[in-house]
Design a protein around this motif. Structure first.
Motif: not given
Length: 519
Positions: A343, A348-349, A352, A374, A377-378, A382, A385-386, A412
């Motif tokens: 992160t 990010a992907e 997750v 989170l 995702c922010s 995403l 997903d978030g 996010m």
């Protein structure tokens, strides 16, 4: 098998042994009580502060004996759960009933020592110790002195110290540590100097006093004067330097330690790796990693977690994942280090993906796990997903989001332009929204040109007595983007009237590391 290596067995192996005992009738057979005792103690030792499995095993034993009750009290004492320790003690007295022994009181006093609100219970245990005649037991008396010292009742601790005599170095060390805990380092040093029979433990306690208070010059001076040293002495001085961020000094002591013929243990390695992670010293961390592999070809979960965290924080995600994959045993903190590192460095992907893989392997996430994912995702937008992860946190795992989780979800949704949803979630928070959350939403309103919600967020900040210049600038920008020039002028005049000046941005160059940082 349990007796020879119970402390080294993995939780999975202990579950298998438990299953074999159940299948073979060992849980109910009186003849197999000894293996059951050893299994219970191994569960208490091996599950690293979690007593859930040990409790299930204990509750499944029809008539647990004194040893089993003591093992549970010990486990809860070390896990920092004094209420649970006393619940087992009450069950032992009322339901069994069994007469407590010296081990019982040592563990109970350990449960009381240093935990807020437990000192009154400690006084009750003190009364039981006197009533049952255990005050003459040196181990119980020293546990009592330690409890009183940690609870701040140094007068009572000193009375017992006088009864113990000058030769009881353990009691002296406890009172020295008690003075230090109250912040009276001079009194601790005075007692240390008055102690006529100092052993290596006493020296290490005083060394720890200086190290914990950041007085590393005095710590080093005392360390050099010590007549003998053990691995705890070396670890204490190394850890003192690492906590202060003095990696070079810590590495110097580390070299001295090896030159003196001492083999570093896990505490040494973890302390140095943590400092490398905090200071971004990848080269030093890699060197320590290679040295550790020369001493021990296998990596424990404690060292593995420190290595994964160090490599992730220093940006070497490839090696972090490589270490992660080689670890035979992983816990939630191992996964958190990888997820957080990915992160932080913009992957990010992948972060997750690791989070979902952690759930697939039935690793129970904690609030840090959700905070890391989170955040991913922010930053990556995403949203779906978030949303799923945020509600999964509450609905499936029963973890109540705190202000940092709400800040991530608000950021996010704000980045995605879903301001109404973001404001709805924030206004329905169980905890009070922090200034960071309202400032996050104000920034999102500036980006999306939402003047109404921007004014609402600004009013919330004003009600919290937050007068940061950036808040005025953000709201002024919202007015400007909407062509409300009167509002822009009003905000500027308010800043002038309150004497608030916009803080100028700047960059700072550190010539030592030739690095560029922005505060």
């Amino acid at each position: 098998m349990i007796r020879k290596g119970s402390a080294r067995l993995s939780p999975r192996a202990l579950r298998q042994i438990h299953g074999n005992l159940v299948v073979g009738g060992g849980v109910t057979a009186a003849a197999r009580l000894q293996p059951l005792r050893e299994l219970l103690l191994a569960c208490v030792v091996s599950f690293r502060g979690s007593m859930d499995y040990a409790r299930k095993l204990f509750d499944g034993i029809p008539r647990p004996d004194l040893f089993m009750h003591n093992a549970m009290v010990r486990g809860y004492a070390h896990a920092g759960a004094p209420a649970a320790a006393f619940a087992v003690y009450r069950r032992m007295l009322e339901a069994a009933p069994l007469r407590p022994d010296g081990f019982t009181f040592c563990y109970l006093l350990r449960a009381c020592a240093g935990f807020p609100g437990s000192c009154f219970a400690g006084c009750q245990v003190h009364g039981a110790v006197v009533k049952l005649g255990f005050l003459k037991d040196a181990y119980v008396r020293n546990a009592l002195i330690n409890m009183l010292a940690k609870c701040g009742d140094l007068r009572a601790a000193c009375v017992l110290l006088d009864e113990a005599g000058e030769e009881d170095v353990v009691a002296w060390s406890a009172v020295i540590a008690g003075h230090a805990a109250k912040g009276d380092i001079d009194a601790a040093r005075k007692m240390f100097d008055e102690c006529q029979h100092k052993d290596i433990v006493c020296w290490n306690v005083m060394l720890g006093v200086y190290a914990k208070n950041g007085e590393m010059e005095k710590a080093r001076e005392l360390f050099d004067c010590a007549p003998e040293k053990d691995v705890v002495s070396w670890n204490t001085i190394i850890n003192g330097y690492t906590v202060q961020g003095m990696l070079n000094h810590a590495l110097e002591v580390f070299d001295e330690m090896r030159a003196a013929g001492w083999e570093p243990d896990e505490a040494t390695i973890v302390s140095l790796l943590s400092c490398c992670a905090d200071t971004g010293s990848l080269d030093a961390g890699s060197m320590i990693h290679q040295m550790h592999l020369e001493w021990r070809p296998w990596i424990s979960i404690v060292v593995g977690n420190a290595l994964v965290s160090m490599y992730a924080k220093c940006g070497d995600l490839h090696t972090a994942i490589e270490v992660f994959n080689t670890m035979k045993e992983r816990d939630v903190w191992t996964w958190n280090s990888v997820i957080g590192g990915l992160t932080f460095h913009g992957q990010a992907e992948k972060s997750v993906q690791f989070f979902k893989k952690m759930l697939e392997e039935r690793i129970y996430p904690n609030e840090i796990s959700f905070l890391c994912v989170l955040g991913a995702c922010s930053h990556a937008g995403l949203v779906e997903d978030g949303r799923k992860i945020f509600y999964l946190m509450k609905d499936k795992y029963g973890i109540e989001p705190n202000a940092r989780h709400y800040s991530c979800i608000a950021d996010m949704l704000g980045r995605a332009g879903l301001l109404n949803e973001a404001f709805t979630i924030v206004t329905n928070m169980r905890c009070k929204p922090s200034a960071v959350i309202w400032r996050t939403l104000l920034g999102a309103c500036r980006t999306n040109g939402n003047m109404i919600l921007g004014k609402f967020a600004r009013e919330k900040l004003l009600n919290m007595n937050e007068d940061a210049s950036g808040d005025y600038v953000l709201l002024s920008g919202i007015y400007a983007s909407s062509g409300e020039w009167l509002g822009v002028e009003t905000e500027r005049r308010t800043m002038d009237r309150r004497g608030i000046r916009k803080v100028a941005g700047y960059a700072q160059i550190d010539r030592k590391s030739a690095g560029l940082s922005t505060p």
